[in-house]
Design an enzyme around this catalytic site. Sequence first.
Site, short mmCIF file in Angstrom:
data_model
loop_
_atom_site.label_atom_id
_atom_site.label_comp_id
_atom_site.label_asym_id
_atom_site.label_seq_id
_atom_site.Cartn_x
_atom_site.Cartn_y
_atom_site.Cartn_z
CB SER A 177 32.72 30.81 36.82
OG SER A 177 32.56 30.41 38.16
CG HIS A 205 33.89 33.55 33.39
ND1 HIS A 205 34.37 32.48 32.68
CD2 HIS A 205 34.10 33.27 34.70
CE1 HIS A 205 34.82 31.57 33.54
NE2 HIS A 205 34.67 32.03 34.76
CE LYS A 236 38.72 31.01 33.67
NZ LYS A 236 38.46 31.32 35.05
C1 LIG Z 1 39.01 30.83 36.31
C2 LIG Z 1 38.67 31.80 37.35
C3 LIG Z 1 39.63 32.27 38.24
C4 LIG Z 1 41.02 31.70 38.30
O1 LIG Z 1 41.79 32.13 37.24
P1 LIG Z 1 43.03 31.24 36.76
O2 LIG Z 1 43.84 32.16 35.96
O3 LIG Z 1 42.43 30.11 35.98
O4 LIG Z 1 43.72 30.77 37.99
C5 LIG Z 1 39.29 33.27 39.10
N1 LIG Z 1 38.03 33.76 39.15
C6 LIG Z 1 37.06 33.30 38.33
C7 LIG Z 1 35.69 33.87 38.44
C8 LIG Z 1 37.35 32.30 37.42
O5 LIG Z 1 36.39 31.82 36.64
#
Ligand SMILES: *Cc1c(COP(=O)(O)O)cnc(C)c1O
Length: 385
Positions: A177, A205, A236
């Site tokens: 990330s 991602h 996302k």
């Molecule tokens: C954003 C993210 C999460 C958490 O997901 P949410 O739905 O925002 O709680 C988990 N793992 C990774 C790699 C992330 O980037």
Amino acid sequence: MLASLQLALDKRQAQGLLRQRRLLDSPQAEHIVANSQPYLSFCSNDYLGLANHPKLIAAMQQAAGDSGVGSGASNLITGHHRYHDDLEKQLAKFVGLPAALLFSTGYMANIGVLGALVGRGDAIFADKLNHACLNDGSYYSLAQFNRFAHNDVAALEGLLKLSTAKHKLIAVDAVFSMDGDIAPLAEYLALCEKYDAYLYVDDAHGFGVLGEHGQGSLNHLHLKSPRIIMMATLGKAAGVAGAFVAGEQVVVDYLIQTAKSYVYSTPAPPALSATLSASINLIAQGDDLRGHLFSLIEYFKHNLHCKKWRLLPSATSIQPLLVGSNQDALALSAFLQNAGILVPAIRPPTVPQGTARLRISISAAHRLDDVKKLILAINQAETVL
Ligand SMILES: *Cc1c(COP(=O)(O)O)cnc(C)c1O
């Protein structure tokens, strides 16, 4: 206790580590209004520009009309609406796995799944740069927690060789990330077969962005195995909220019974699931969006000639510009902000000490002109800072 909280906050302030929330007064998009100022934003994970998509807004309005706004009870009581169920089936089919299970957030999914699948006597093998919620899920599970250097297949094999754990689970981000690079998942899967381990892939991602039609990193790398359990978030690239876990039917059946963040939690409103179903359709038909996104990424990588700071090697939407110190990263971020461009400075503990960076995220909603503006502003910053 209150005095010690204040002391801790003061210390963060002095170290350049105090986080500020910006107040957003517009939808999440490439042009936003934050703290009452208009900005060009390279801050969001809305990689396909779906968070403010008219079709999804219409889908949510319609679904709220026919399913209400709240789920009312956990899935195992009366909260499991047909919209949730339809979305789970659609997601499983889309990623080509036998079954899928929805969670309210990615954080809840990682905590619930790791806590359910492994425990005392088992072991988790985790990349040092994994997302914080994979670490939290690992601690919560009570399994032995082994970390290996970033993307280091040999180091992981060394740990697996020594392990006497009953069940072994490799847990990694697919696309990191804060770095944007892709984990060597094919090599990990080979190690799973060699050492009788399983692979838990957090594709927060990659989902929507990578793969033939946005199915994610596993599809991108052509990986398929009953040893794989996949998680992806839906807040996302999918532009809404939530997460799902997909894998063998027995895994999903087991999680429904035992993942505590599933069993003891109220699901997101059914209208969100209906919105997500429409979003998955847009992702599946989104080859043009992805084509545009990757052309912007290529343009940015080839045209940013920067001597002072180093662009980390990444072929995804996440383009990190390594700065080093917290104060320098904040200064660069502030310079860009004065030029009307928002790019977040990412500091420890989100990234290792001394590797503060700008996390530039490029979206299909950007135009080529937006990327050109960003390059120009970074070049100006280089001559001033
Ligand atoms: C954003 C993210 C999460 C958490 O997901 P949410 O739905 O925002 O709680 C988990 N793992 C990774 C790699 C992330 O980037």
